[in-house]
Write a protein that holds these residues in place. Structure first.
Motif, short mmCIF file in Angstrom:
data_model
loop_
_atom_site.label_atom_id
_atom_site.label_comp_id
_atom_site.label_asym_id
_atom_site.label_seq_id
_atom_site.Cartn_x
_atom_site.Cartn_y
_atom_site.Cartn_z
N THR A 120 0.85 -1.17 0.00
CA THR A 120 0.00 0.00 0.00
C THR A 120 0.90 1.23 0.00
O THR A 120 1.83 1.32 0.80
N ASN A 122 1.11 5.48 0.14
CA ASN A 122 0.43 6.72 0.49
C ASN A 122 0.64 7.74 -0.61
O ASN A 122 1.75 7.89 -1.13
N THR A 156 -3.71 2.05 -2.67
CA THR A 156 -3.26 3.43 -2.59
C THR A 156 -4.12 4.15 -1.57
O THR A 156 -5.34 4.00 -1.57
N ARG A 157 -3.48 4.92 -0.69
CA ARG A 157 -4.21 5.71 0.29
C ARG A 157 -3.94 7.19 0.00
O ARG A 157 -2.78 7.63 0.04
N ARG A 159 -3.80 10.53 1.30
CA ARG A 159 -3.70 10.98 2.68
C ARG A 159 -3.73 12.50 2.84
O ARG A 159 -3.64 13.01 3.95
N ALA A 195 -10.58 5.03 0.36
CA ALA A 195 -9.13 5.21 0.43
C ALA A 195 -8.71 6.66 0.59
O ALA A 195 -7.52 6.96 0.61
N ASN A 197 -8.50 10.00 2.85
CA ASN A 197 -8.57 10.60 4.18
C ASN A 197 -7.61 11.79 4.20
O ASN A 197 -6.41 11.62 4.37
#
Length: 232
Positions: A120, A122, A156-157, A159, A195, A197
């Motif tokens: 994963t 970011n 994928t996050r 962020r 995903a 945030n």
């Protein structure tokens, strides 16, 4: 040289603490990304020993080499430069943060490569806050559709947001640019889902990070103040 870097590093931490105090913020809210471009691995390792774990590079090849040479798994690697989609494959096996995502196509490629690596990654969406043609980043009006695309990603996050202010010592110029990025972050919080945030705002470099902290930055990308002038 490492002793000089350690001294500059400690001085930078002191400046971050002072900026937070002036802004009524907790220094623990700020992540320092030490930007080590062109500097030797020994300088990076000297800071790892001091407890610095976040490091940034602005060239894909330099990052790939750095990640190969420094195997410490506790280090968090950030790519902060102009993102070419075809270079993502060279960093996906190890990079932790890609801060300069500016279009859906890049998110799609990160997702594909991270999935193949079983990882994963970011991501931060870079927004052009200085309105300079030579600066990368999406147009603010395109941010919503990029974030909506990011909601359904699995590897994928998304962020937060990243921005580069006008390169100047005039804080009256950069402050409204930083205010814009903070405003965009606030205005798009309703898209926090899946995903996405939006918890981070990456803005502020050597010449303006105190102003960025005053305006809400959670990540500062600092090279020269720590490592000295780069070697071209």
């Amino acid at each position: 040289m490492s002793s000089e870097i350690k001294e500059r590093y400690k001085n930078t931490l002191t400046r971050i603490d002072a900026a937070c105090k002036n802004a009524g913020r907790d220094p623990s809210e700020i992540t320092l990304v030490a930007v080590s471009k062109t500097k030797p691995d020994e300088d990076v390792l000297a800071l790892v020993k001091e407890g610095q774990l976040h490091f940034g590079e602005n060239r894909a090849k330099a990052l790939e080499t750095r990640m190969q040479n420094i195997e410490d798994e506790s280090v968090q690697w950030h790519f902060i430069g102009n993102l070419q989609t075809n270079k993502i494959k060279y960093m996906a096996h190890r990079v932790n943060w890609i801060q300069s995502v500016h279009k859906k196509k890049a998110l799609k490629e990160i997702e594909k490569r991270a999935s193949r690596e079983g990882r994963t990654i970011n991501a931060l969406i870079q927004v052009n806050i200085s309105d300079e043609d030579q600066k990368s980043g999406c147009d603010p009006k395109d941010l919503e559709k990029i974030l909506k695309y990011g909601q359904d990603l699995k590897h994928t996050r998304v962020r937060g947001l990243m921005g580069m202010a006008t390169f100047t010592d005039d804080h009256d110029i950069v402050r409204p640019e930083f205010k814009l990025l903070k405003q965009l972050s606030d205005e798009h919080q309703h898209l926090n889902d899946g995903a996405v945030n939006l918890e981070h705002i990456s803005m502020g470099m050597t010449n303006d990070f105190e102003v960025a902290i005053e305006e809400g930055s959670t990540m500062v990308r600092i090279g020269t103040a720590i490592f000295g002038e780069r070697n071209y």
